[in-house]
Motif scaffolding. Sequence first.
Motif, short mmCIF file in Angstrom:
data_model
loop_
_atom_site.label_atom_id
_atom_site.label_comp_id
_atom_site.label_asym_id
_atom_site.label_seq_id
_atom_site.Cartn_x
_atom_site.Cartn_y
_atom_site.Cartn_z
N LEU A 213 0.87 -1.17 0.00
CA LEU A 213 0.00 0.00 0.00
C LEU A 213 0.90 1.22 0.00
N ILE A 214 0.81 2.04 -1.06
CA ILE A 214 1.69 3.20 -1.14
C ILE A 214 0.87 4.47 -1.31
N ASP A 215 1.44 5.57 -0.83
CA ASP A 215 0.78 6.87 -0.98
C ASP A 215 1.83 7.96 -0.91
N ILE A 216 1.65 9.00 -1.69
CA ILE A 216 2.60 10.10 -1.73
C ILE A 216 2.54 10.96 -0.47
N ALA A 217 1.42 10.87 0.27
CA ALA A 217 1.25 11.66 1.51
C ALA A 217 2.13 11.11 2.62
N PRO A 218 2.40 11.92 3.64
CA PRO A 218 3.27 11.46 4.73
C PRO A 218 2.61 10.52 5.72
N ARG A 219 1.24 10.42 5.70
CA ARG A 219 0.59 9.46 6.59
C ARG A 219 -0.76 9.04 6.01
N LEU A 220 -1.25 7.91 6.51
CA LEU A 220 -2.53 7.37 6.03
C LEU A 220 -3.69 8.20 6.55
N MET A 221 -4.67 8.38 5.72
CA MET A 221 -5.94 9.00 6.10
C MET A 221 -5.75 10.16 7.08
N PRO A 222 -5.11 11.25 6.63
CA PRO A 222 -4.84 12.36 7.55
C PRO A 222 -6.08 12.97 8.18
N GLU A 223 -7.25 12.80 7.53
CA GLU A 223 -8.49 13.36 8.09
C GLU A 223 -8.85 12.72 9.44
N LEU A 224 -8.36 11.51 9.67
CA LEU A 224 -8.67 10.82 10.93
C LEU A 224 -7.80 11.30 12.09
N GLY A 225 -6.74 12.03 11.79
CA GLY A 225 -5.82 12.43 12.84
C GLY A 225 -4.64 11.48 12.93
N GLU A 226 -3.58 11.95 13.54
CA GLU A 226 -2.33 11.18 13.58
C GLU A 226 -2.47 9.88 14.36
N LYS A 227 -3.18 9.90 15.49
CA LYS A 227 -3.28 8.71 16.34
C LYS A 227 -4.02 7.58 15.63
#
Length: 463
Positions: A213-227
Motif C-alpha cells: 500500500l503506497i501513498d505520496i502523503a506522509p501518513r494514512l488518512m490524515p483526516e482521521l488524525g495522527e493517532k
Amino acid sequence: MEPQKGRNTVTRPRILVVGAGFAGVECVRRLERKLSPGEADITLVTPFAYQLYLPLLPQVASGVLTPQSIALSLRRSEKYRTRIIPGGAIGVDLKAKVCVIRMITDKIVNERYDYIVLTPGSVTRTFDIPGLTEHAFGMKTLAEAAYIRDHVISQLDLADASQDPAERAARLQFVVVGGGYAGTETAACLQRLTHAAVKRYPRLDPGLIKWHLIDIAPRLMPELGEKLGRSAQEVLRRRGIEVSLGVSIEKAGPEEVTFTDGRVIPTRTLIWTAGVVASPLIATLGAETVKGRLAVTPEMCLPGSDGVFALGDAAAVPDLAKGDGAVCPPTAQHAMRQGRRAADNIIAALRNQPMQPYVHKDLGLVVDLGGKDAVSKPLGVELHGLPAQVVARGYHWGALRTNVAKTRVMTNWLLNAVAGDDFVRTGFQARKPAKLKDFEFTDAYLTPEQVREHVEQTLPRPA
C-alpha cells in the motif's frame, strides 16, 4: 382559437436530475414525497437504474458482500413516478436549458429542462504516469469491484498452476496506490481474502503473498488524525501489508510496477485509488470551478444561471458549519443531506418561497478494515478495534436506503462471519479489458463549444 383535443395546454415544470448517487437519489425521493404529480415532471439521467453504496465496494471486492446487496434498485418502489433515461449526460447548454445525453445504445438525445440538478459525482483521479490507465484497475464502480475479485482469485489459480517460480511470485504480489479511505479499505479487505484463500492452495507458500500500500502523503488518512492513522497503519503492518508513504508510481507495465523510490515490483495487479475529481461533465458548462468542482452558493445554486443546482462530489458547496471559506468534502453524509436541501430549494423556487442554505456539521468518519479491525471517529471520539467496527458497520447499515438492502447486507455479514468464503470467481469478464480506461468513459464528454454546436444543429428553429 380552441385548444387541440388531447393536448395538455399547461406544461408542468420539468425537473431534470443528473446522476443517481447519494445526492441525486435523495433529491429525487424528496421531490416525489413533497411535490404532487401535477406540480412538476421529474426525470433522472443515469446509465444504471440503481444507487450504488460506494463505501462498501471493498467488501464486494473481497467477497464479504454480494454485488446486488449494495446496488439499491430505483425501480423497486411501486410509487416511484420519476422517468429514468438510461444514459449519461455528456454536456449541458445553460442558455438553451438543454442537457445532451448519450444513451446506453450510444444514441445522443437532447433533454429540455426548467430546473436541472447536477449530481454527476466524480471519477478516479489519474496522472500522466506511463502505463497507468492501460494497466491499473480502479475501485469506483460495481463492475470494477466484481472484476477485481475475479482477478485476485485468478492470480492464485494461475500461480498454483505455474511451474515458473518467478511468475508464481509475481502473481502473488499486489500493489494498491492511495492511502485514503478507499485504498486503505481495499488493501485491508483484499489481503484478508488472499490470506483466507491461500489455505485452499496447498502447493502455494503463504509467505509469497505480498501486499503493498503506497501513498505520496506522509501518513494514512490524515483526516482521521495522527493517532488513528497510526493505529490503522499498525493493523495493516501486523497483517503483513507493506505500507510505503511518500512514494508513488513512476510507471506501470503489464508485468511490473516501478515506484518513485526506484523499486521495481513484479506484479500482475495494480489497483489505483489515489483520489477522485469531479465528473468531466462539469467542464462542459464553462462555469467557474474550485479545484475542478463547480462553484455554487450556499443554496447550491449556480450563480448567473436560472434554475441550475449542483451538489455532491461535483460541486464546491460552502461548508457553513466550518466557515473560513471551507467547502464540503465529497462524502456520502454530505451528499445525502445536500440532496434533500436541494429538493427543498427547488420546491421553494416553484412556490415562490425563499430558499435555505445548506448547513451540516460533520458526524465523523469510519474506516472498516475487515474482521474485528476498524478505526472510527464519530463526533470527534477516537475509536479502534471492535468498538470502531461496531460503529463503522452500524453507520453503513443505517445509511442504506431500503430495508431490503439492510437485510441483504446484514445477512451477508453474518453468513461470511460464520461460513467464510467459497472463493468462487464468475469468469464472465475473463477475456475482456477491464482497466481504468475501460470503466469510467471519461473521454465521452463534449467540450462547451461542441455542446453549443450540437444543440444549435438539433433543436428546431423558431418559425
